[in-house]
Structure formats: structure tokens, C-alpha cells
Design a protein around this motif. Structure first.
Motif, PDB file in Angstrom:
ATOM      1  N   LEU A 134       0.829  -1.207   0.000  1.00 30.30           N
ATOM      2  CA  LEU A 134       0.000   0.000   0.000  1.00 30.30           C
ATOM      3  C   LEU A 134       0.864   1.258   0.000  1.00 30.30           C
ATOM      4  CD1 LEU A 134      -2.722   1.500   0.302  1.00 30.30           C
ATOM      5  CD2 LEU A 134      -2.484   1.182   2.792  1.00 30.30           C
ATOM      6  N   LEU A 135       1.833   1.328   0.909  1.00 32.80           N
ATOM      7  CA  LEU A 135       2.651   2.526   1.021  1.00 32.80           C
ATOM      8  C   LEU A 135       3.601   2.675  -0.171  1.00 32.80           C
ATOM      9  CD1 LEU A 135       3.477   2.727   4.833  1.00 32.80           C
ATOM     10  CD2 LEU A 135       1.485   3.542   3.573  1.00 32.80           C
ATOM     11  N   GLU A 136       4.136   1.559  -0.669  1.00 34.93           N
ATOM     12  CA  GLU A 136       4.978   1.629  -1.860  1.00 34.93           C
ATOM     13  C   GLU A 136       4.175   2.163  -3.048  1.00 34.93           C
ATOM     14  OE1 GLU A 136       8.072   1.284  -2.546  1.00 34.93           O
ATOM     15  OE2 GLU A 136       9.045  -0.074  -1.132  1.00 34.93           O
ATOM     16  N   LEU A 137       2.924   1.737  -3.145  1.00 36.55           N
ATOM     17  CA  LEU A 137       2.082   2.180  -4.254  1.00 36.55           C
ATOM     18  C   LEU A 137       1.729   3.659  -4.116  1.00 36.55           C
ATOM     19  CD1 LEU A 137       0.665   0.936  -6.769  1.00 36.55           C
ATOM     20  CD2 LEU A 137      -1.397   0.816  -5.384  1.00 36.55           C
ATOM     21  N   LEU A 138       1.416   4.086  -2.894  1.00 35.92           N
ATOM     22  CA  LEU A 138       1.086   5.498  -2.674  1.00 35.92           C
ATOM     23  C   LEU A 138       2.248   6.398  -3.089  1.00 35.92           C
ATOM     24  CD1 LEU A 138      -0.711   5.289   0.790  1.00 35.92           C
ATOM     25  CD2 LEU A 138      -1.763   5.933  -1.384  1.00 35.92           C
ATOM     26  N   TYR A 139       3.448   6.018  -2.714  1.00 38.93           N
ATOM     27  CA  TYR A 139       4.617   6.825  -3.075  1.00 38.93           C
ATOM     28  C   TYR A 139       5.043   6.570  -4.522  1.00 38.93           C
ATOM     29  CZ  TYR A 139       9.352   8.697  -3.205  1.00 38.93           C
ATOM     30  OH  TYR A 139      10.475   9.402  -3.556  1.00 38.93           O
TER      31      TYR A 139
ATOM     32  N   VAL B 216       3.811  -5.055  -4.528  1.00 37.38           N
ATOM     33  CA  VAL B 216       2.438  -5.456  -4.884  1.00 37.38           C
ATOM     34  C   VAL B 216       2.407  -6.921  -5.303  1.00 37.38           C
ATOM     35  CG1 VAL B 216       0.554  -5.099  -6.527  1.00 37.38           C
ATOM     36  CG2 VAL B 216       1.689  -3.130  -5.480  1.00 37.38           C
ATOM     37  N   GLU B 217       3.407  -7.360  -6.052  1.00 35.78           N
ATOM     38  CA  GLU B 217       3.447  -8.760  -6.472  1.00 35.78           C
ATOM     39  C   GLU B 217       3.580  -9.685  -5.262  1.00 35.78           C
ATOM     40  OE1 GLU B 217       5.616 -11.627  -9.775  1.00 35.78           O
ATOM     41  OE2 GLU B 217       6.611  -9.768  -9.158  1.00 35.78           O
ATOM     42  N   ALA B 218       4.453  -9.342  -4.328  1.00 38.34           N
ATOM     43  CA  ALA B 218       4.610 -10.168  -3.125  1.00 38.34           C
ATOM     44  C   ALA B 218       3.302 -10.242  -2.348  1.00 38.34           C
ATOM     45  CB  ALA B 218       5.715  -9.584  -2.247  1.00 38.34           C
ATOM     46  N   TYR B 219       2.597  -9.125  -2.279  1.00 39.58           N
ATOM     47  CA  TYR B 219       1.322  -9.102  -1.554  1.00 39.58           C
ATOM     48  C   TYR B 219       0.257  -9.920  -2.279  1.00 39.58           C
ATOM     49  CZ  TYR B 219      -3.319  -7.311  -0.417  1.00 39.58           C
ATOM     50  OH  TYR B 219      -4.655  -7.213  -0.118  1.00 39.58           O
ATOM     51  N   THR B 220       0.151  -9.772  -3.596  1.00 44.37           N
ATOM     52  CA  THR B 220      -0.903 -10.481  -4.327  1.00 44.37           C
ATOM     53  C   THR B 220      -0.651 -11.981  -4.378  1.00 44.37           C
ATOM     54  OG1 THR B 220       0.238  -9.980  -6.425  1.00 44.37           O
ATOM     55  CG2 THR B 220      -1.544  -8.509  -5.759  1.00 44.37           C
ATOM     56  N   VAL B 221       0.613 -12.376  -4.330  1.00 44.38           N
ATOM     57  CA  VAL B 221       0.932 -13.812  -4.386  1.00 44.38           C
ATOM     58  C   VAL B 221       0.841 -14.464  -3.012  1.00 44.38           C
ATOM     59  CG1 VAL B 221       2.772 -15.479  -4.866  1.00 44.38           C
ATOM     60  CG2 VAL B 221       2.366 -13.586  -6.451  1.00 44.38           C
ATOM     61  N   ARG B 222       1.385 -13.783  -1.977  1.00 45.54           N
ATOM     62  CA  ARG B 222       1.486 -14.440  -0.677  1.00 45.54           C
ATOM     63  C   ARG B 222       0.573 -13.849   0.400  1.00 45.54           C
ATOM     64  NH1 ARG B 222       6.890 -13.258  -1.531  1.00 45.54           N
ATOM     65  NH2 ARG B 222       7.057 -12.196   0.481  1.00 45.54           N
ATOM     66  N   GLY B 223       0.156 -12.604   0.236  1.00 46.39           N
ATOM     67  CA  GLY B 223      -0.637 -11.969   1.283  1.00 46.39           C
ATOM     68  C   GLY B 223      -2.117 -11.905   1.009  1.00 46.39           C
ATOM     69  N   ARG B 224      -2.487 -11.445  -0.170  1.00 46.74           N
ATOM     70  CA  ARG B 224      -3.907 -11.252  -0.483  1.00 46.74           C
ATOM     71  C   ARG B 224      -4.723 -12.544  -0.420  1.00 46.74           C
ATOM     72  NH1 ARG B 224      -7.352 -11.128  -4.876  1.00 46.74           N
ATOM     73  NH2 ARG B 224      -8.998  -9.522  -4.770  1.00 46.74           N
ATOM     74  N   PRO B 225      -4.207 -13.679  -0.936  1.00 43.31           N
ATOM     75  CA  PRO B 225      -5.011 -14.911  -0.855  1.00 43.31           C
ATOM     76  C   PRO B 225      -5.376 -15.286   0.578  1.00 43.31           C
ATOM     77  CG  PRO B 225      -3.240 -15.194  -2.434  1.00 43.31           C
ATOM     78  CD  PRO B 225      -2.975 -13.896  -1.732  1.00 43.31           C
ATOM     79  N   ALA B 226      -4.459 -15.063   1.523  1.00 46.84           N
ATOM     80  CA  ALA B 226      -4.740 -15.397   2.928  1.00 46.84           C
ATOM     81  C   ALA B 226      -5.829 -14.491   3.483  1.00 46.84           C
ATOM     82  CB  ALA B 226      -3.465 -15.264   3.756  1.00 46.84           C
ATOM     83  N   LEU B 227      -5.802 -13.207   3.148  1.00 46.12           N
ATOM     84  CA  LEU B 227      -6.843 -12.287   3.611  1.00 46.12           C
ATOM     85  C   LEU B 227      -8.167 -12.570   2.909  1.00 46.12           C
ATOM     86  CD1 LEU B 227      -4.773  -8.953   3.639  1.00 46.12           C
ATOM     87  CD2 LEU B 227      -5.475 -10.318   5.625  1.00 46.12           C
TER      88      LEU B 227
END
Length: 307
Positions: free
Chosen positions: A142-147, A193-204
Motif C-alpha cells: 500500500l505505502l509503496e504504491l502510494l509513493y 504489490v506482487e509479493a502481496y498479491t501472491v502471498r498476502g492477499r489470498p490469505a486475507l
């Protein structure tokens, strides 16, 4: 008056496509205006005269028993809503005269946007990476994307998964008034974002009922603006940045750092989604101030050396 105010708000929502937050502000401003007019005995739109609008503006700045005094910027925003209402009434043929046409909102003092140095941005992003788990991956992304693309927080939380194209390194943002723009994002934001969509978002996502939203909360639903602000504030506290960081700080820093790096102001305007380059040019004042400080510190004849 209350009836025509509701009709105007419906017009803004349906035909102008104003964002929900903007509509809420207009609704509050017009509610106060209608209450003021009713207290004066003005119950019909045709009853209102210029002196009433002027008196309302004065009450905004001075305050009364029901409402505190407003700053110049807040009063100006309210007057904009009032002027828009009366223009609408004239266009619709409800009134023949615009009593607010000659009433000018107060000019707020120019406030320079607050940006933070790159080193502090990196501290903030590192602080968001503290710990493990899907929410840590989300916060960093989120913060990487905002900046990385200068998005507003509302634009970031409004993103769907398909709005981010990691192959091309672009993101589709929906800004004020429903306007859409496609902006590039850097490699750091892409990786986060890729790390989040691959490993984080599916869990949430597993905790919810399914949603196209990119950024999810712990229940699997779309992350709210308030929660996104909490993510930013928590990272700022961990990085010992305190109150220097606000929801718009990363957006301001994005623009300022681009201009410092030599980007054309009109390119920055497009990236930020500003309708007018005048809005973007306020950032050039920040960079000029920075140049002045560097000059004063470095040039041998920029300061008094007699002492």
C-alpha cells in the motif's frame, strides 16, 4: 429551500458524478445554508437576495451559537457549494436571478504541501515491513504504491486487482469526478504489490466472501480509507516520524521528488490527475524554497560572512 438543495445534490451525484466524500461535504454545507435562510424567513429560492448570501458568508467566518467559526479555506468551500446551488436554480429556471453570483469566497492563505525527504520515505517503508504475515505484505504494498504513483489514499483503496498491470508496470486510478488515469509505478512498488498479491492477499481473501478489491482488511473485505490512514500512521510512529506524516504526505513527496529530479510540471500534473496545472505549480514553490536553502548554505557570497 431544502427541496431544491436535495435536487441539486441529486444532480451532482447523478449527472456530475461527484465522489461520495465530496457529496457529503456539499450536503453538510448546504444544510447549514438552508438553516441560516430559514432563520431569516427565506423559505423559497426566489426569496433569497445577495445580502442574505453575504450575511451567510459573514456568519461562517464569525460563527454563531450553533456553529463554530470557519477558517478561510473551509468558508470558501462552503461558499462554492452555495454558488453552485444558485447557478443550478437559474439553469433550471427555478429562479431568474443568481443572488450568489457576485459573492466571492474568502481567499485562503497559500499553504505549501508538506513533503518529506527520500531518506524519511525509506524509513517509513522499512517500518511498514516490520514483522511477518499477510497484513505486513499488504501494508508495504500500500505505502509503496502510494509513493510509487502519487495516488490519493481513496484512489489506492478503491483499486481492484485487475487495475494493476504488473507486466507493464502501470496502475489505473479513478480520481475525483470519476476521472480515470493510467500511471506508471516503479520496480519497488511492483515487487511489493506482487509479493502481496501472491502471498498476502489470498490469505486475507480466504476470510471473506470474495471481492475484486486489491487491498483487503482482516475480514477479507475492501480496506477502508480510515484503515489505510491507520497503516500510514502506525508506520510513521515506528519510523519516529510522528506528526510530520499525513494521508497526503506520500503524494506530496512523490510530486516534489519528481520536480526535484527535473520532471516537467505538466507531466507531474498528468500523474497526479490535476485538472489544472495551476494546482500542480504549488509544488514548484516547494522546490524553489529547497533551492534557496541549498544556495544560502553553499554559496560563498549568499550570506553575511562578517561575523
Amino acid at each position: 429551500m431544502d427541496k431544491v438543495a436535495r435536487a441539486y445534490l441529486d444532480h451532482l451525484a447523478v449527472e456530475r458524478g461527484l465522489a461520495a466524500n465530496t457529496l457529503a461535504s456539499y450536503r453538510r454545507d448546504l444544510r447549514r445554508y438552508v438553516q441560516f435562510l430559514v432563520a431569516l424567513g427565506r423559505v423559497e429560492p426566489t426569496d433569497v437576495v445577495e445580502a442574505d448570501v453575504t450575511a451567510f458568508l459573514r456568519s461562517l467566518r464569525e460563527g454563531d451559537d450553533a456553529y463554530p467559526a470557519l477558517s478561510a479555506s473551509s468558508a470558501a468551500r462552503t461558499v462554492v457549494a452555495v454558488r453552485g446551488l444558485h447557478r443550478f436554480l437559474c439553469r433550471e429556471g427555478i429562479t431568474d436571478v443568481d443572488p450568489a453570483g457576485a459573492v466571492r469566497p474568502p481567499t485562503p492563505p497559500r499553504r505549501l504541501p508538506k513533503a518529506i525527504p527520500l531518506a524519511q520515505v525509506e524509513q517509513l517503508l522499512a517500518a511498514a515491513s516490520t514483522g511477518e504475515g499477510p497484513r505486513v505484505l499488504r501494508d508495504r504494498a500500500l505505502l509503496e504504491l502510494l509513493y510509487g504513483c502519487g495516488a490519493r489514499i481513496s484512489e489506492a483503496v478503491g483499486l481492484d486487482r485487475d487495475d494493476v498491470d504488473l507486466e507493464s508496470g502501470t496502475v489505473t486510478l479513478r480520481g475525483k469526478g470519476g476521472k480515470t488515469r493510467i500511471v506508471p509505478i516503479g520496480s519497488y512498488a511492483q515487487e511489493a504489490v506482487e509479493a502481496y498479491t501472491v502471498r498476502g492477499r489470498p490469505a486475507l481473501l480466504a476470510s471473506g466472501r470474495g471481492t475484486p478489491a486489491l487491498f483487503l482488511n482482516a475480514r477479507g473485505g475492501r480496506l477502508s480509507r480510515q484503515s489505510a490512514w491507520t497503516v500510514l500512521r502506525t508506520a510513521a510512529e515506528r519510523a519516529d516520524l510522528g506528526e510530520t506524516v499525513s494521508p497526503h504526505t506520500l503524494r506530496h513527496s512523490f510530486a516534489t521528488h519528481l520536480l526535484d529530479g527535473g520532471a516537467d510540471v505538466r507531466v507531474v500534473q498528468e500523474l497526479l490527475g490535476h485538472a489544472s496545472v495551476t494546482t500542480t505549480q504549488v509544488y514548484t514553490l516547494v522546490t524553489v524554497e529547497h533551492l534557496r536553502e541549498v544556495y544560502a548554505a553553499a554559496h560563498p557570497r549568499a550570506r553575511d560572512s562578517s561575523g
